[in-house]
Every structure is written in C-alpha cells, then in structure tokens.
Design a protein around this motif. Sequence first.
Motif, PDB file in Angstrom:
ATOM      1  N   ALA A  57       0.830  -1.205   0.000  1.00 44.75           N
ATOM      2  CA  ALA A  57       0.000   0.000   0.000  1.00 44.75           C
ATOM      3  C   ALA A  57       0.864   1.255   0.000  1.00 44.75           C
ATOM      4  O   ALA A  57       0.535   2.253  -0.664  1.00 44.75           O
ATOM      5  CB  ALA A  57      -0.925  -0.014   1.217  1.00 44.75           C
ATOM      6  N   MET A  58       1.976   1.201   0.706  1.00 40.13           N
ATOM      7  CA  MET A  58       2.882   2.344   0.757  1.00 40.13           C
ATOM      8  C   MET A  58       3.464   2.642  -0.621  1.00 40.13           C
ATOM      9  O   MET A  58       3.491   3.799  -1.071  1.00 40.13           O
ATOM     10  CB  MET A  58       4.004   2.055   1.754  1.00 40.13           C
ATOM     11  N   LEU A  59       3.919   1.608  -1.304  1.00 38.82           N
ATOM     12  CA  LEU A  59       4.505   1.805  -2.629  1.00 38.82           C
ATOM     13  C   LEU A  59       3.445   2.227  -3.650  1.00 38.82           C
ATOM     14  O   LEU A  59       3.700   3.067  -4.511  1.00 38.82           O
ATOM     15  CB  LEU A  59       5.195   0.519  -3.080  1.00 38.82           C
ATOM     16  N   ALA A  60       2.257   1.648  -3.531  1.00 39.86           N
ATOM     17  CA  ALA A  60       1.189   1.983  -4.480  1.00 39.86           C
ATOM     18  C   ALA A  60       0.712   3.422  -4.312  1.00 39.86           C
ATOM     19  O   ALA A  60       0.209   4.036  -5.267  1.00 39.86           O
ATOM     20  CB  ALA A  60       0.012   1.024  -4.300  1.00 39.86           C
ATOM     21  N   GLY A  61       0.877   3.969  -3.113  1.00 39.93           N
ATOM     22  CA  GLY A  61       0.415   5.332  -2.866  1.00 39.93           C
ATOM     23  C   GLY A  61       1.421   6.408  -3.202  1.00 39.93           C
ATOM     24  O   GLY A  61       1.132   7.600  -3.005  1.00 39.93           O
ATOM     25  N   ALA A  65       1.192  10.637  -3.205  1.00 40.84           N
ATOM     26  CA  ALA A  65       2.070  11.479  -2.393  1.00 40.84           C
ATOM     27  C   ALA A  65       2.759  12.532  -3.245  1.00 40.84           C
ATOM     28  O   ALA A  65       2.899  13.697  -2.832  1.00 40.84           O
ATOM     29  CB  ALA A  65       3.111  10.609  -1.682  1.00 40.84           C
ATOM     30  N   VAL A  66       3.200  12.148  -4.438  1.00 40.43           N
ATOM     31  CA  VAL A  66       3.828  13.105  -5.355  1.00 40.43           C
ATOM     32  C   VAL A  66       2.826  14.183  -5.764  1.00 40.43           C
ATOM     33  O   VAL A  66       3.169  15.377  -5.856  1.00 40.43           O
ATOM     34  CB  VAL A  66       4.383  12.381  -6.587  1.00 40.43           C
ATOM     35  N   LEU A  67       1.582  13.786  -6.005  1.00 39.80           N
ATOM     36  CA  LEU A  67       0.540  14.748  -6.370  1.00 39.80           C
ATOM     37  C   LEU A  67       0.291  15.746  -5.241  1.00 39.80           C
ATOM     38  O   LEU A  67       0.126  16.950  -5.487  1.00 39.80           O
ATOM     39  CB  LEU A  67      -0.763  14.010  -6.716  1.00 39.80           C
ATOM     40  N   SER A  88       7.830  21.406   0.254  1.00 41.30           N
ATOM     41  CA  SER A  88       6.681  20.523   0.040  1.00 41.30           C
ATOM     42  C   SER A  88       7.105  19.071  -0.057  1.00 41.30           C
ATOM     43  O   SER A  88       6.482  18.176   0.545  1.00 41.30           O
ATOM     44  CB  SER A  88       5.932  20.953  -1.228  1.00 41.30           C
ATOM     45  N   LEU A  89       8.171  18.802  -0.808  1.00 41.78           N
ATOM     46  CA  LEU A  89       8.665  17.434  -0.910  1.00 41.78           C
ATOM     47  C   LEU A  89       9.133  16.915   0.447  1.00 41.78           C
ATOM     48  O   LEU A  89       8.904  15.750   0.792  1.00 41.78           O
ATOM     49  CB  LEU A  89       9.820  17.375  -1.915  1.00 41.78           C
ATOM     50  N   ALA A  90       9.776  17.790   1.220  1.00 44.60           N
ATOM     51  CA  ALA A  90      10.267  17.372   2.525  1.00 44.60           C
ATOM     52  C   ALA A  90       9.118  17.036   3.463  1.00 44.60           C
ATOM     53  O   ALA A  90       9.164  16.033   4.192  1.00 44.60           O
ATOM     54  CB  ALA A  90      11.147  18.459   3.126  1.00 44.60           C
ATOM     55  N   GLU A  91       8.078  17.849   3.464  1.00 43.18           N
ATOM     56  CA  GLU A  91       6.937  17.605   4.350  1.00 43.18           C
ATOM     57  C   GLU A  91       6.224  16.310   3.993  1.00 43.18           C
ATOM     58  O   GLU A  91       5.934  15.475   4.862  1.00 43.18           O
ATOM     59  CB  GLU A  91       5.970  18.784   4.279  1.00 43.18           C
ATOM     60  N   VAL A  92       5.947  16.130   2.717  1.00 38.95           N
ATOM     61  CA  VAL A  92       5.250  14.919   2.299  1.00 38.95           C
ATOM     62  C   VAL A  92       6.132  13.688   2.508  1.00 38.95           C
ATOM     63  O   VAL A  92       5.665  12.650   2.991  1.00 38.95           O
ATOM     64  CB  VAL A  92       4.822  15.028   0.822  1.00 38.95           C
ATOM     65  N   GLY A  93       7.398  13.805   2.153  1.00 42.42           N
ATOM     66  CA  GLY A  93       8.296  12.673   2.334  1.00 42.42           C
ATOM     67  C   GLY A  93       8.470  12.301   3.790  1.00 42.42           C
ATOM     68  O   GLY A  93       8.529  11.116   4.136  1.00 42.42           O
TER      69      GLY A  93
END
Length: 227
Positions: A57-61, A65-67, A88-93
């Motif tokens: 599920a993590m990989l499929a999502g 996450a990029v969106l 933004s990338l840091a927060e989501v990552g």
Amino acid sequence: MNHSPSRRSPVVLACCALVLVAAGVFLLRRPLLMAAPACVAGRWHGCLDTVNGVLLAMLAGVPLAVLVAWALARARRAGGAGWAWRRSLAEVGLVYGTVPWVWLTLMPGSGAGVVPGRVSLVPLRDLATMGALGIAGNLLVFAALGFFAPVRFAALASLPRVLALGAVCSALVEVAQFAFRLDRVSSVDDVLLNAAGAALAALASRRWWRRDARHDGDRAATAAHGS
C-alpha cells in the motif's frame, strides 16, 4: 541572480525517492505480490494487518504522495513563498515515509492484550536475534524523518539533533508497545537502531539541509523584485 542549484534540488530529491521506490519494488516483488489480492479487494485482513500489505500500500500510494507535494508546492509558489518545492517534498516525504513504518511497529502480535509487556534494557543483547532483515527494518523506521526533517526545518539541521529526535520518537514507540500490551518486546536496541537509521539518512541529505530560515524571505523578495 542564478537559482539553478536550488531548482535542481527538488529534481534530485524526487529522483532519489523514485530510485528507492524502484529498488524496494524489485527486492520485495515476491512478498508484495502475495498481499496484492487482499489489498486490491479492499480487505483489511491480509492487507493492512500484514507487513507485505502495508509495504504494498505504501509503494502503491507514491503517485498520490507526489501529487500532494505538487499541489503544496504550487500553492506556495502562487503565494510567493520561497523554496516551495523543497519544503513541500520534505513535508510529504517526512510524513509518508514515516507513518507506514510506525504502523508496522505498532501492529499487535497474536498475544496482544493477553501477554504482559516485555522490556529489554541491555544494549546490544537483541541484535544477534534480529537478523539482517530485522536490523534493516529498524534502520528504516525513522530514516525518512532523518532525511527530510533537516531539509524542512533549519532548527533540525544538525546531526546530534536528528539523532536525538530519532531516539525520542523511537522511545515513544517502544513505550506505546509496552503500554498497550501489543505482544512486542520494548528493546533499547530498537531505539539505538532507529536513531542510527535517522542519523545515517540525515547524512545522505546533508547537502540539502535548510541552513537558515531567512532564505525563504530572501527568495520571496527576489521573486517580487523580479516581477
């Protein structure tokens, strides 16, 4: 003024994330496929209550996450904020790369609620029984936190601070395992490995650490003058 290095930073970060995802899919392709039927069918049992299902599920999502990162960056750029993509990338990552691993560590065992909490406070005693996969898994629990936290927060752009943050977060997880009687061993070795994983990941992102919060204001002012 030439901002090409800062523009390349989000691209490099995104490429690193894609490489890690591709490597994970390749290495775990067989166990992930075992959980695929349950996850595709939307069944809790066999998907989100198993290691393979959570990782799948993590990989499929990742595309979602990029969106989300793209939407955050676009909103920030529209508001004139500096370092929009990097922040933004840091927060989501940070969130997306940490929550699934914490979920796995808090997944109850077969004796949850029945078996009393167990504690192991002797350093390095449990390492021999973890095996290579157990050690690697513990190193990954807060790796995303260590990688992205100093990129996002200037106050955490220090290796000792990242190490302390990883240790505190890991200790909280171990306390939760004991308090909720999840049929898991709350081990000091888990804390050591989790903190070490955060620190090693922080070293990997050191060139992108956010050194000074004033960069945001400088970047926004430059953009305003340029327009």
